[in-house]
Every structure is written in C-alpha cells, then in structure tokens.
Design an enzyme around this catalytic site. Structure first.
Site, PDB file in Angstrom:
ATOM      1  N   CYS A  56       0.771  -1.319   0.640  1.00 37.98           N
ATOM      2  CA  CYS A  56       0.236  -0.037  -0.199  1.00 37.98           C
ATOM      3  C   CYS A  56       0.498   1.099  -0.155  1.00 37.98           C
ATOM      4  CB  CYS A  56      -0.901   0.069   0.839  1.00 37.98           C
ATOM      5  SG  CYS A  56      -1.629   1.533   1.551  1.00 37.98           S
ATOM      6  N   CYS A  59      -0.171   3.793   2.829  1.00 39.20           N
ATOM      7  CA  CYS A  59       0.866   3.112   4.118  1.00 39.20           C
ATOM      8  C   CYS A  59       2.138   3.493   3.854  1.00 39.20           C
ATOM      9  CB  CYS A  59       0.765   1.390   3.941  1.00 39.20           C
ATOM     10  SG  CYS A  59      -0.959   0.978   4.197  1.00 39.20           S
TER      11      CYS A  59
END
Length: 456
Positions: A56, A59
């Site tokens: 991600c 993230c």
C-alpha cells in the site's frame, strides 16, 4: 585544497546519513511489530495500532509519521503503546477489528475499538490518542480548570448538573463521539458568569468565543446535535473536512479563492464569508457551516464542472447537491440574501445523487483519470490503454480469421461429398451394365422418335 574540501564534504554527508539512519532506527524501536499473540495479550494495555499492507502506497507514506508518533508517545510517558500489524499476514485478526482498508488506525481500549478518521499528521494522531485513552467525561472542578480547557480546546462540550436522564444520553453520545471532540462535566458555579442557563441540567458547546445551549425541542437528538456542533463555525476547507461535514447535515458555504492571489476580489470574498459567519451566527449556525478553500480542483471533481475562481458555492455534502450564485456578491448583505433564498427554496439546487447523476459521475471520473494519466505521463498512458486495445485487436483478428478458415474447410467438405456421390452413381451404373451383358460401353438412351422408326 579542493581535494581536502571534497573529502570533508563527503565525510559530512556520510555523517548526516548515519545520523538519519540512527534516528530512523530509534524511532522504529518504539513501534512494536504485532503478531498472533497480540489478540490474547492486548487487553491489559491501551494500544494505538496501524493496520497496513506492505504493497500500500498510503501505508508507506504513513510509516515515517507513525515512527515519530511512537517516539513522541514514549518520550512523554504516555500509557498508550504504539504498534503496527501487517493486515495481509494476519487477516483474521484484522477482520475481527473491522479493518476494511489500508492504512487503518485504531485505538484499542479494553473491549472497545475506536477508529481514527482525522488527518494523518503526528500531532493530530497523538491528540486523538490522548483524548480517547483518557476518561470518557472529564470533570472540571474549578473555574481555573475551565479557563485552562477553554484556552486549550477550540471546541468542547460540557454537561452541567447532577444525575438525570439527560446525563445518561450525554454519556451515550460521548462514548460514540469521543473520537471527534472532548466531553466535560461541571457544576453550575464553575461555569463563567456570562453563561445564562434557563434550566438545569443542561448541555453546552463552547466555540468561536461564545457558547450554545442544547434545546431538545429545537435541536432534536443529542448525538445528532453534537455531531453538528463539533466544528467551528468558520473553517479552512479541504476534501477530508468536506467529507466529515457530511455527517452534520448542514449546508456548507465556501469562498473558493486562490490564497496566493492578493487581489481585492479574492480577499473580499473571503472576508465577506467570515463576516457572515460571525455576525449572523445566531441566525445560521443550525443550518450552515462557513469557510474558504484554496483552489477549485477538488470542487471541480465534486461538481463535475469548472468553477471560476474566485466564487462562492454552497454545498449539501450529504446528497452532493450544490447552489451557485444567482447574483454578484458585493457585501455581506448580498450573501445573507443568497442564503435566505436557499432556505426558502427560491434558488434551485443542482447536482445530487440520483441514478443519472451517478452515471455522469462514473463517466466524468473515468475521463478525468484518463486525462490525468496522459498529462502526467503520456508514455505510461499509451502503455496502459494501448496494450489492452492491441490485445483485444489481435483476439478479434484471430476470431475473424478462424471463422474464415472454418467456412473454407466446410465448403471443401461439401464439394468432396458431391464428388463422392457422383462417383458412387457411376460405379452402380457400371455394375448394372456388367450384369446385363458384360459390355463395358455404357448404354445411352436413344430418343423416342428413333425407336418408333425402328418399329416401322
């Protein structure tokens, strides 16, 4: 000399890199990597957890901020422990906590799990952790403490009075909305003298250098009222804040400006909205939120139109309707007249969330995505859209040529079949002739008139 200077600069760069790596390692040391054992061991402590996925992008962007959060919480002696969990490796645990996307930030306190939905900055995340990890309703024992809270918090709620059904509703609302704001309780003598209460008990919100008292008959459900009043009356808007304002049910009046542009028109519109928000607060605070936004990029996507800057737009964030100016705003009275015309229904709303509007939004979003990809990287756009089109073209060509060959084979098969039938007829006729006279010359039927002459 130049070589010596070069060696010194390289040494300095190396030292800086080493210090940065050391700082990074130290920060990471205060964030625990969580595994299967976390499910059974967590209830003895309060945990602030980042559920992430290794692939991600958001993230990865959050990771350095999260490391700073861990370091800050440790340095101030907070009882909240900071951790992170790979939600793809421990998907069953992530599902139990209701993780639906990445990254998801949750504060886990006993059997309760609180979602963080604010900006992903160190200060905002730490403030959220302090608020939710503390007491649900914090007492204000003195006027000095009240003054301290007022200086520290821009918006906060206070329950005044003893035990009552209203206090029970207040506690229920606080347990749900503690993720957004602070809740306090106090006796009547702690509240400043300028606060006038018609009846007790009461719930008040303090913001914008004034206060508002909850009225059950005019304001309805207490939780809904708190959701509406948890924002300051005038805000600097962005996409995230507009999304949050959708829960309030209020209309949002926005001055769309270019903050880098110091021309009179840009500054005038912003000051008009600020003036209306302040001077007409008692008239509009139940129905309207006010603010300004730098640039029109987000609103262009939301409204599926190109907004001229500067301008004023009024949004209904709960159903994506909007109102555009039907008059030129020269002063605050013009804006007040426009707001009143919206409230009495004389200005027609545009947009909305109907099926047609949703289809238009899908088409608009797809078009915007394609255009943005080609603008940012033409080669990438050609690759992303040219490759699938090329594959589809090859497949269609293959299907077409396959059908053509099949038709040719079928036609050839039909021809060979007819040839075989004619061959069989010839062989049968030969067998009949050989059986009747053994002649190998095939008999040809003579015409009818020739046979009659032979009889004569």
């Amino acid at each position: 000399m130049e070589r010596a200077a070069g060696r010194r600069s390289r040494a300095a760069l190396g030292l800086c890199a080493a210090v940065m790596l050391l700082d990074l390692a130290v920060c990471k040391g205060f964030v625990e990597d969580l595994d299967d054992s976390f499910k059974d061991n967590r209830k003895d402590d309060i945990w602030l957890v980042d559920f992430y996925a290794p692939w991600c992008g958001h993230c990865k962007k959050l990771e350095p901020v999260w490391n700073e959060v861990g370091l800050e919480m440790k340095s101030i002696g907070s009882p909240v422990k900071v951790g992170k969990m790979d939600a793809t490796s421990y998907s069953s645990i992530a599902s139990e906590f209701g993780v639906r996307g990445y990254p998801t930030i949750k504060l886990l306190k006993g059997d309760l799990a609180y979602n963080y939905r604010g900006p992903r900055t160190k200060d905002d995340i730490i403030e959220f952790a302090h608020r939710v990890s503390g007491a649900l309703i914090r007492p204000l024992p003195s006027q000095q403490m009240f003054d301290h809270v007022r200086k520290r918090h821009r918006v906060f709620f206070v329950y005044i009075g003893g035990e009552s059904p209203l206090k029970e509703k207040y506690i229920d609302a606080a347990s749900e909305l503690i993720v957004y704001t602070y809740f306090f309780s106090a006796s009547e003598d702690v509240v400043p003298e300028y606060v006038i209460l018609k009846e007790m008990p009461a719930v008040l919100v303090f913001k914008d250098e004034t206060y508002f008292v909850y009225d059950e008959y005019e304001d309805g459900d207490l939780s809904s009222w708190i959701s509406r009043e948890r924002f300051q009356n005038y805000l600097t808007m962005d996409g995230f804040l507009l999304y949050e304002l959708g829960d309030t049910g209020k209309l949002v009046a926005i001055a769309v400006i270019d903050e880098k542009n110091t021309s009179l028109e840009h500054t005038r519109l912003k000051s008009i909205i600020q003036e209306v928000a302040k001077d007409y607060r008692d008239h509009f605070h139940r129905d309207f939120q006010f603010g300004h936004m730098d640039g029109n990029d987000y609103l262009n996507t939301l409204l599926m139109d190109e907004l001229a800057v500067p301008t004023v737009v009024v949004l209904n964030t709960s159903n994506q309707q909007y109102f555009l100016l039907d008059r030129r705003i020269k002063e605050a009275s013009d804006m007040v007249q426009f707001i009143n015309s919206i409230l009495d229904g004389t200005v027609q709303a545009q947009g909305g969330d109907s099926i047609l509007q949703r289809l238009k939004r899908i088409i608009f979003d797809a078009k915007s995505t394609i255009v943005s990809i080609f603008k940012s990287s033409p080669l990438m756009g050609c690759f992303l859209f040219g490759l699938p089109l090329g594959v589809i073209s090859i497949m269609c060509y293959g299907i077409y040529t396959a059908d053509t060959d099949g038709g040719y084979i079928e036609e050839r098969y039909e021809v060979s079949k007819s040839e075989m039938e004619s061959q069989e007829q010839i062989e049968e006729s030969r067998e009949q002739e050989s059986g009747s006279g053994g002649s190998l010359v095939p008999t040809v039927q003579e015409p009818k008139d020739v046979l009659e002459k032979k009889k004569d």
